[in-house]
Structure formats: structure tokens, C-alpha cells
Motif scaffolding. Structure first.
Motif, PDB file in Angstrom:
ATOM      1  N   CYS A   1       2.303   6.013  -7.256  1.00  0.00           N
ATOM      2  CA  CYS A   1       1.240   6.820  -7.868  1.00  0.00           C
ATOM      3  C   CYS A   1       1.546   8.307  -7.779  1.00  0.00           C
ATOM      4  O   CYS A   1       1.177   9.085  -8.649  1.00  0.00           O
ATOM      5  CB  CYS A   1      -0.094   6.546  -7.181  1.00  0.00           C
ATOM      6  SG  CYS A   1      -0.832   5.003  -7.702  1.00  0.00           S
ATOM      7  N   MET A   2       2.179   8.683  -6.675  1.00  0.00           N
ATOM      8  CA  MET A   2       2.496  10.101  -6.510  1.00  0.00           C
ATOM      9  C   MET A   2       3.778  10.462  -7.248  1.00  0.00           C
ATOM     10  O   MET A   2       4.275  11.576  -7.128  1.00  0.00           O
ATOM     11  CB  MET A   2       2.609  10.449  -5.018  1.00  0.00           C
ATOM     12  CG  MET A   2       1.285  10.351  -4.289  1.00  0.00           C
ATOM     13  SD  MET A   2       1.438  10.629  -2.525  1.00  0.00           S
ATOM     14  CE  MET A   2       1.390  12.417  -2.458  1.00  0.00           C
TER      15      MET A   2
ATOM     16  N   LYS B   1       2.701   1.588  -3.330  1.00  0.00           N
ATOM     17  CA  LYS B   1       1.795   1.915  -4.421  1.00  0.00           C
ATOM     18  C   LYS B   1       1.489   3.408  -4.430  1.00  0.00           C
ATOM     19  O   LYS B   1       1.507   4.056  -5.482  1.00  0.00           O
ATOM     20  CB  LYS B   1       0.504   1.107  -4.274  1.00  0.00           C
ATOM     21  CG  LYS B   1      -0.407   1.231  -5.484  1.00  0.00           C
ATOM     22  CD  LYS B   1      -1.587   0.300  -5.381  1.00  0.00           C
ATOM     23  CE  LYS B   1      -2.446   0.395  -6.631  1.00  0.00           C
ATOM     24  NZ  LYS B   1      -3.636  -0.440  -6.528  1.00  0.00           N
ATOM     25  N   LEU B   2       1.213   3.939  -3.236  1.00  0.00           N
ATOM     26  CA  LEU B   2       0.899   5.361  -3.182  1.00  0.00           C
ATOM     27  C   LEU B   2       2.111   6.202  -3.589  1.00  0.00           C
ATOM     28  O   LEU B   2       1.982   7.168  -4.350  1.00  0.00           O
ATOM     29  CB  LEU B   2       0.405   5.763  -1.789  1.00  0.00           C
ATOM     30  CG  LEU B   2      -0.031   7.226  -1.672  1.00  0.00           C
ATOM     31  CD1 LEU B   2      -1.180   7.533  -2.624  1.00  0.00           C
ATOM     32  CD2 LEU B   2      -0.443   7.571  -0.259  1.00  0.00           C
TER      33      LEU B   2
ATOM     34  N   ARG C   1       0.835  -1.201   0.000  1.00  0.00           N
ATOM     35  CA  ARG C   1       0.000   0.000   0.000  1.00  0.00           C
ATOM     36  C   ARG C   1       0.875   1.259   0.000  1.00  0.00           C
ATOM     37  O   ARG C   1       0.604   2.223  -0.715  1.00  0.00           O
ATOM     38  CB  ARG C   1      -0.896  -0.036   1.243  1.00  0.00           C
ATOM     39  CG  ARG C   1      -1.901   1.070   1.287  1.00  0.00           C
ATOM     40  CD  ARG C   1      -2.944   0.808   2.329  1.00  0.00           C
ATOM     41  NE  ARG C   1      -2.370   0.877   3.677  1.00  0.00           N
ATOM     42  CZ  ARG C   1      -3.070   0.637   4.781  1.00  0.00           C
ATOM     43  NH1 ARG C   1      -4.327   0.281   4.696  1.00  0.00           N
ATOM     44  NH2 ARG C   1      -2.514   0.736   5.965  1.00  0.00           N
TER      45      ARG C   1
END
Lengths: 653, 294
Positions: free
Chosen positions: B217-218, B213-214, B210
Motif C-alpha cells: 500500500c505504501m 500489505k502495508l 499484514r
């Protein structure tokens, strides 16, 4: 003197831990007592009839009742003795419930203490003298502070009852929070459609004078004769000339003024009319954002206005009005939800308040009634509602329930499905509080017919998932496991707090307010719209959280109080006021300086400076009495002699 | 300034690069770290969960040695060591607890323990933004970083003294001073799965996934960490984590000291970058391409 003593059992409230018959028996041994008895319920009809009978039968000229709190029943018993022909101040009360039976379990000690309190009351009564109220003319006009739905209802009811009304509103239009709502629960009818006609009635009623964009500056006087100063803020538009045509705001080049009516979800022009149904429908210039007022260059609205209503050099104004009573209906504000940093504390554009969401739903809102995310204007598919944001949360100093959030969240979830049939809504809740008529049915409908998913538990964090949506991390306390919901938009059901400036207004009105700034009613159950200051009433959320039906009911209730008050041609003052012994008074003026009500004034008697009491203003608080170094100021019905007699009765056993 | 230094056991093994870069960066900044002699393991994660007295005894011995060696301030790079040492010092203030701990030790602890603080706090206290800026040889401009503190560093809030436990900002301050662009990373204090990597690998994979992934994504260029265990979970277990959240990662996970070292112009070898499982090459290339000289 011939005194009768009544020791009330109050069912088992008092008799449970006090031997009432014994107290009555002891009382017969006190000086001047010619009759003593212990009825079951003194305040009930048989009890009161018995007091009247005793006054006649035993030729009593004073009565002591030992029972519950004088705050509740002293007026009752005063009327009782009055009916039997005594002066109402030839009556004393001993509180043997709150001060004795409810706080101790030792029957002997309680009985003894009850008898001593009776002895004190008797000692005071022997020093009582009949007091007579003075009557005075009342100005039969009412001031209503706050033009939300409660204030509007109160204004219309008073005005319909023939009472001239001055309605005061801080914003440029009346309507309050209700005007910002799209629909109302549980009927999902259009808020503006049911409020709008009432607002028009206010504007057109011959008995209502409307002051908007105005605030209460100062109040002086007393019930029946208040003088109020109203501060009219400069609108920079001559409202006599303004027709509300809206040309000015069409042409205004300063288009970045935060739109307060739309809860800052959009922008408006520096000169604007807040919304189409505004009452009065008049333009106002925001001095902060107007180019003419800030930089001295522009003047376009003045050039385009067809009636020449724009006045850039308008000044604030103060008007004085005389009224007989005041209704406070100042409503509420949303709690500052940015303290919830874990929910995005104002940093994520798509985490918004419920009132902002309401504006997104409304046809007169910034999106024309289409639900669109503030960040990118896209339609959300997953909508998460979080309840109790700033309600029932001690950690942010808001332990109280805000009352209506459960319902408006259910309503918004239902409306979301209506607007976006393919969407899915989730509601994180703590409990569902839906006690009103048709309320529970409504929340059930949201779940059963609209498929809103209710998750019982608190949300711990909201954060962007990096792909344009948000992750709502929470816990499902019914399943006992953590949950994560993906959301396109997060709506926080933000709780309420007292309207900004409520505490300051309470000080001006001389009424009490609680820790959170909500105004205190005179009695929680039996005097819900009165305050402890005669002639000041409360309506709506300024007294505590309530929804529209309750606010309207309370608005009407205050109007009933006002009409009942003004049904009398003359009002009576309470004769328990300060009295100055001018022979003792040395004119030092200490009492004048300490009086919180301004009830004392300097006067000259035979060339000497003395103090005089304005009896209608005096509230009988006794501050002056204890301040006077000469003992020249005495409070009728609580004189030094009476208090010393009580102390002596207790100490010289 | 000279400080007593408690490396902790991972510094000598799994996070040798943390140790190496910490020493190198502190050298540049003028913090002299003197490793305590004869230190023992702080008890790490297992001890305090099993026996608080045993855990405190292990720390008491370390604190005692530091005190006897005249240390006023003890620095440690590892949040777990920091937490254990601070907890022990706090608990030992109670006489009856201290008596029980003393019974476990050959020599009762002398008292007057040194204050314990993390290397990160030590650096921040020692030099402000200007103090760091004057050592910068290679500005990190253009580098987007996600600062990740892990769950332990800032909690419990009062004891660890990192400011807002949900939103600490010390690492961001240090790396911003080096010129990096710090992302507002919402998962900065969310658990990576910690030692569940051994008994419940799926849990760690999901939790670390998690976070990664963030960060991906950022569009972070790297995740900056300060905890050996977090680094291991995010770096070494990256394939497991990627699988758990159905993604693909190539995210370098560097100790904040390694990143600071790069800004100070130290060589990748001096900072132990070769020890990373996910290569920092992409980062270095970006730095070469974009990073200006100060």
C-alpha cells in the motif's frame, strides 16, 4: 503556675494503643500540674466544656492537651482556653496520635512516650507568655489570576459581594479552556452559550478591572496588604480605540499564523481576535508572524483600521496594584501527548487531541462545525477514541487520573453520531470514571442509544494502513484477545498537567505545589480552597483535575472566603513572629539575607545598625532565629528557652 | 579491521544469499570477517524455550571458541543467533548459572568472551555515511524501500542495543546512505509469525500478510530485511500471506546486505539474488532505468 492536662482517647485512635488514664496519672506527678484527666473526645463539645470548667474550677493558668495533630486542632483548643479567660498562647499540645498511637503497637512503650511528650509540652508551657495579636487595616480588593471559568465565577461572586476585583489573564481574552469547548457534558448544552453571558458580565461589571494579555510579575506584602506588579504585554493595538470590527484581520496578508485558539487545527492572520465571543473583543498582533514587525514592510492593518488603533511601536508595560488577597485560578494545559510515539506522536495528521476534535465540532472552529479529517478534509466514518493518553500512566510520569476525559470522550462520541449519523465510534478505555450527577447515565446513553462501541483495553499502536485510513491495534481485555479497528480519524483523550509556569507562580505566591505543579490546598478535606499562605486562595484545575461544575463551585467557594475575610474591618496578625533583642543584635544582616518573606529590615538605633522585624510580614518560620550568630532573634512562642526546656525535660529523666 | 564471524546455521542453508551478500559487502567496506572454526548451532528458537541451561551451553561453547581464537568482537548476521549469544553471555555472568552450564561442557568456558554484535551494527560502527558513500557505484535513487527489522532484532532493548525498540533506524541509515528512499514503515518491528509457519501456518500467513500489505500500500519497491526467518516468511510464503489477507503481492524481499551490494555495483549473482523466490527483476529494472551513477 497551675496547669491542667487532658489526655484524649480519640475513641480507639489513641486509647487503642496508649493507656490514657495512666498517662493522666503520670502527668499529675509533673511540676505545676494541678489537674489531669483523660476524656474520650477532647475536641467534642463535652470535651471542650470540660476544659473550660476545669480552668474555672481549678483556677488554671495553662492547659496541655495531648491528642492529635496541632495542624488540625490547635486553633480549636486555643479558642477553648480563650473562652475560659486565658490567653490563647497559654496552651500547648502534644501530638500522641500521629507521633505515638498510629505508629507503634507496644502499649507500654507508647504509654511511656506519650507521658514524655506531655512532659515536654509542660516544660514549654511553663516558659510561655501571653501573646497579643496586632490588628491592621486590610485593603479590600482582590486579585484573581486566571480568567477561565473558575476565575470568572470567583470574580463575579466577589464583585457582586461588593469587593473590587482585578482579573488577570495571560491570553488576550478570558474564557480559558471552556471557551474552546463545543458542548458540555452531561447536558450537551452549548459551552459558549452558557459561558458567554458570564464573560460579558465580567466585562460590564463596575467592580471588575480586567487585565488580559498580562502576567503577574511580582508580589510583595502580606494578607490585607499585597502589592502586585502586573506585566502588560504589548498588543500593538490601542485597545481604547479598537472597536473589534475585524477589518484588520480581513485585510491582513499574513494568513499563516498558527491558530492557538483553534488548538493549531487551523491558521489565522497575524492580527486577529481569537473568537467571535472574545472578551475583551480586541485585536492583537502576533509579533512573530506580523510582516510589519518582522520585516518592516506591510502596515496594511494600520492603513485599514477605521479608528487608527494599530501601534507598531507599542512597548510592554508594568502596572502596580494594591490588593488584600489573591485567588489563583490558573487552570491546566494538555500533557505533551507526542511522547506516545506508538500513537503516531504528532506524525500522523489524523491522530488528534480531544481538544482539537472539540474545535472540529464547534461552529466557530476551523471547519465551521463539520467533522472533517485534517489530512484530506473528508468526513470520517470510523472514529476511534483512545482514553487515558497521559493519565494514569506512570511510564510518562502522569500517574494521576485527569478526571474528566471519560465524560468528554462520551460526549464527543455522542456528538459524532449527531453530526455523522452513518458513523461508528469506538472508545478504548481503562475504566469508566463517571461519578458526577447524571454522569453515569450519560455514558450509558452513549453506549445504549448512540451505539458507541466501548472496548476495555489499551491501544498498543496506531499506524496508517496505506490506503488513507489508520489501523488501531489494541487488546480487548474483557474478551482477552487482540483487536484491530480501522479508523478514519483517531482522537486521543489527552490528560492534563499543571498550567505552564504554575510552579514559578507558586514560588511568587509563596504557596506549595505538588510533584506535578498543582497547587496544594491547606487541608485536603477541610480547607480545600485555602493555601498555607494567608490571603491566597485556589480555584479550579490549578489545584487538581476537575470538571466545569467543580471548578465553578470552587470559584464560588473562594469568593465566599474572600467575602468572609473582608467582612472584618481590621485583620489580625499571628503574634508568633520573630523578635529582635536590639541589645544583642550586632547588625550583621545575616537574618535579613536568609528571610524568604522579606520580613526583616535594617534599622539604625542610636547610630548603630540593627535589625527590625515587620511583624505583619513575618510568617514565624524561624529561619532567622537559627541563623543569628548572637541569638538575638527569637521566635515568640518558640524561644531558645522554650525549646531547651523541652529538650531538658526529655533528657533529664 | 578483522572480526570473528559466526554465520549461524541458516547462513549455510536457507539464507545462503544473506551470507554471500554479507561477505561481499563487508569485503567492499574493508571489514574482514573470519569465520570461527568448529562452531555449532546456537540452539536457535527451540533450545531456549525448552532448557535455558542447554541453550546457554551451546552458546557458551561458541563464545569460548571465539575467545580462545583471540576474538575481541564477534559478528553474526542472524538476529536469533545474536539474541541467543547475547542472552547466554549475560546469564553466564552469574557464577551459579555458569557452574551449571560448565557441567554440561567437556571444557569449562574460559571467560573473557568477545563482545557480540550484529553485522548491521558492525557495519554501522565501522563506516559512517561518508564511508559508505565512497563505495557507491550505482546510486539507489528512486528506490522506495520498507525497512523491516522483525520482532527480535531490537528486543529486549537493553541487551540488543538497537536504540528505540519500537522504532530502530540503523537499517534506514545504512540504506539512505546508499541513496534509497526509506519509507516510514510503522510495522517495522511487528512479528512476521516467526516459526509458527510450521505448527500454525495460518497465524504466520496473517501476520506476514499484514506486513506485506502495508508495504504494498505504501508503494514500496521492496522490503529490506535482516533476519533469515523473516525473509523466508515474507518471501517464500508470499502466496500464503496474500491469500490470508485477500490480496496479491509481487514484493521482492531482500536482505539489506543485498541492497547495499547492488549500490556498490556488485553483480546479482555475487549477492545471491537468484535465490529469492519473488524475483528482484522489477527492482533491478527500476534501478537500471532510474538509478543514477554516483
Amino acid at each position: 503556675m497551675r496547669i491542667g492536662v487532658f489526655i484524649c482517647h480519640c475513641g480507639s485512635n489513641i486509647a487503642g494503643t496508649v493507656d490514657c488514664a495512666r498517662v493522666a496519672e503520670i502527668s499529675t506527678g509533673f511540676p505545676d500540674v494541678v489537674y489531669a484527666t483523660d476524656p474520650m473526645y477532647t475536641c467534642a463539645e463535652p470535651g471542650q466544656v470540660a476544659i473550660e470548667a476545669a480552668i474555672h474550677d481549678h483556677r488554671l493558668d495553662g492547659v496541655v492537651v495531648a491528642s492529635c495533630s496541632p495542624r488540625i486542632h490547635e486553633p480549636t483548643f486555643r479558642h477553648t482556653v480563650e473562652r475560659a479567660g486565658l490567653n490563647r498562647y497559654m496552651f500547648e499540645m502534644a501530638n500522641i496520635r500521629e507521633h505515638v498511637s498510629w505508629i507503634g503497637k507496644d502499649r507500654d512503650a507508647n504509654t511511656n512516650k506519650a507521658a514524655e511528650l506531655v512532659k515536654m509540652a509542660l516544660a514549654k508551657l511553663r516558659n510561655n507568655r501571653p501573646l497579643v495579636a496586632k490588628s491592621f487595616e486590610a485593603n479590600k480588593k482582590v486579585l484573581i489570576v486566571g480568567g477561565g471559568v473558575a476565575g470568572i465565577q470567583a470574580a463575579l461572586d466577589c464583585a457582586d459581594g461588593g469587593v473590587p476585583v482585578i482579573l488577570l489573564e495571560r491570553e488576550s481574552t478570558i474564557g480559558g479552556k471552556m471557551a474552546k469547548l463545543d458542548k458540555t457534558f452531561p447536558t450537551v448544552d452549548c459551552s459558549a452559550c452558557i459561558l458567554g453571558p458570564k464573560m460579558v458580565d465580567v466585562a460590564q461589571h463596575p467592580n471588575i478591572t480586567l487585565y488580559t494579555y498580562s502576567e503577574l510579575e511580582d508580589i510583595s506584602g502580606y494578607i490585607g496588604n499585597f502589592t502586585v506588579k502586573i506585566h502588560k504585554r504589548a498588543t500593538y493595538v490601542n485597545w481604547e480605540k479598537c472597536t473589534g470590527c475585524g477589518v484588520c484581520s480581513e485585510k491582513c496578508p499574513s494568513k499563516k499564523t498558527p491558530d492557538a485558539f483553534n488548538e493549531l487545527t487551523g491558521v489565522t492572520t497575524a492580527i486577529n481576535i481569537p473568537f467571535p465571543q472574545a472578551i475583551p473583543k480586541k485585536a492583537v498582533i502576533s509579533a512573530e508572524h506580523c510582516r510589519q514587525l518582522t520585516k518592516g514592510k506591510c502596515g496594511i492593518c494600520a492603513k485599514t483600521c477605521p479608528t487608527g488603533a494599530v501601534v507598531y511601536d507599542m512597548q510592554d508595560d508594568v502596572v502596580t496594584e494594591e490588593v488584600g488577597c489573591i485567588i489563583a485560578a490558573t487552570g491546566y494545559d494538555l500533557m505533551d501527548w507526542t511522547v506516545y510515539r506508538e500513537y503516531g506522536g504528532g506524525q500522523y495528521p489524523d491522530v488528534i487531541t480531544s481538544l482539537q476534535y472539540e474545535r472540529l465540532l464547534s461552529t466557530s472552529g476551523p471547519t465551521g462545525g463539520h467533522i472533517r479529517r485534517p489530512s484530506d478534509g473528508l468526513e470520517p466514518k470510523h472514529v476511534v477514541f483512545i482514553q487515558c493518553v497521559g493519565s494514569r500512566d506512570k511510564s510518562v510520569g502522569r500517574p494521576y487520573c485527569s478526571g474528566f476525559c471519560c465524560m468528554y470522550t462520551a460526549k464527543q462520541a455522542v456528538l459524532t453520531k449527531d453530526h455523522l449519523p452513518l458513523s461508528q465510534s469506538y472508545v478504548f478505555y481503562m475504566d469508566i470514571r463517571a461519578p458526577g450527577k447524571l454522569y453515569d447515565e450519560f455514558t450509558r446513553r452513549a453506549v445504549e442509544e448512540y451505539g458507541v462501541e466501548y472496548i476495555r483495553g489499551r491501544v498498543s499502536a496506531v499506524y496508517p494502513d496505506g490506503e488513507g485510513a489508520y489501523v488501531v491495534m489494541g487488546v480487548d481485555t474483557l474478551l482477552g484477545r487482540p483487536v484491530e479497528i480501522k479508523a478514519d480519524i483517531v482522537v486521543l483523550a489527552v490528560g492534563i498537567e499543571a498550567s505552564r509556569g504554575a510552579a514559578a507562580l507558586a514560588e511568587k505566591l509563596r504557596i506549595s505545589y505538588d510533584n506535578y505543579g498543582f497547587f496544594m490546598e491547606s487541608h485536603v478535606k477541610l480547607k480545600p480552597v485555602e493555601t498555607n499562605t494567608a490571603g491566597v486562595f485556589l480555584a479550579g484545575v490549578c489545584q487538581g483535575a476537575k470538571d466545569i461544575p467543580a471548578s465553578v463551585a470552587q470559584g464560588s467557594a473562594t469568593a465566599a472566603k474572600v467575602l468572609a475575610l473582608f467582612a472584618r474591618d481590621r485583620l489580625e496578625n499571628d503574634p508568633q513572629t520573630a523578635q529582635v533583642d536590639t541589645r544583642r543584635c550586632v547588625g550583621c544582616g545575616k537574618c535579613i539575607r536568609c528571610c524568604p518573606f522579606g520580613a526583616l529590615k535594617e534599622t539604625t538605633i542610636r547610630g548603630e545598625i540593627k535589625t527590625d522585624v515587620i511583624e505583619t510580614v513575618c510568617q514565624g518560620c524561624g529561619l532567622c532565629t537559627s541563623t543569628c550568630p548572637q541569638g538575638a532573634v527569637q521566635l515568640s512562642h518558640a524561644t531558645d528557652n522554650q525549646i531547651l526546656a523541652e529538650v531538658n525535660a526529655l533528657c533529664r529523666c | 579491521m578483522t572480526y570473528a564471524y559466526y554465520p549461524g546455521c541458516s547462513a549455510k542453508g536457507s539464507s545462503a544469499d544473506y551470507e554471500k551478500s554479507t561477505q561481499a559487502v563487508c569485503d567492499v567496506l574493508g571489514l574482514t570477517l573470519v569465520e570461527m572454526s568448529d562452531w555449532n548451532c546456537c540452539g536457535s528458537t527451540p533450545a531456549h524455550a525448552v532448557d535455558t541451561e542447554l541453550s546457554a551451553a551451546l552458546c557458551a561453547r561458541n563464545l569460548d571458541i571465539a575467545a580462545r581464537q583471540g576474538a575481541k568482537m564477534l559478528l553474526t548476521p542472524c538476529p536469533s543467533c545474536l539474541s541467543n549469544l547475547k542472552h547466554a553471555a549475560n546469564r553466564l555472568e552469574k557464577p551459579e548459572f555458569r557452574a551449571r552450564v560448565d557441567a554440561l561442557l567437556d571444557n569449562p568456558a574460559a571467560g573473557n568472551f568477545p563482545a557480540v554484535t550484529s553485522v548491521m551494527q558492525g557495519i554501522a560502527a565501522h563506516c559512517d555515511v561518508n564511508g559508505i558513500a565512497k563505495h557507491i557505484r550505482k546510486n539507489l535513487k528512486g528506490l522506495k524501500l520498507a525497512a523491516y527489522y522483525g520482532c527480535l532484532m531490537s528486543r529486549p532493548a537493553k541487551l540488543m542495543d538497537f536504540g528505540d525498540p519500537e522504532n530502530p533506524s540503523l537499517m534506514e541509515n545504512l540504506l539512505t546512505a546508499c541513496g534509497a528512499e526509506m519509507l516510514n514503515f510503522p510495522l517495522k518491528t511487528v512479528c512476521c509469525g516467526a516459526s509458527y509457519g510450521i505448527p500454525e501456518r495460518a497465524v504466520t500467513a496473517r501476520l506476514s500478510g499484514r506486513i506485506l500489505k502495508l508495504a504494498a500500500c505504501m508503494q514500496a519497491d521492496a522490503v529490506a530485511v535482516a533476519c533469515p526467518l523473516c525473509q523466508m516468511n515474507l518471501d517464500l510464503r508470499q502466496p500464503q500471506a496474500a491469500k490470508a489477507v485477500d490480496a496479491f503481492f509481487n514484493m521482492p524481499v531482500l536482505y539489506f546486505t543485498q541492497i547495499m551490494g547492488l549500490a556498490f555495483g556488485l553483480s546479482p549473482t555475487a549477492l545471491g539474488l537468484e535465490k529469492l523466490r519473488v524475483s528482484a527483476d522489477s527492482l533491478l529494472r527500476k534501478l537500471e532505468a532510474e538509478g543514477g551513477r554516483s
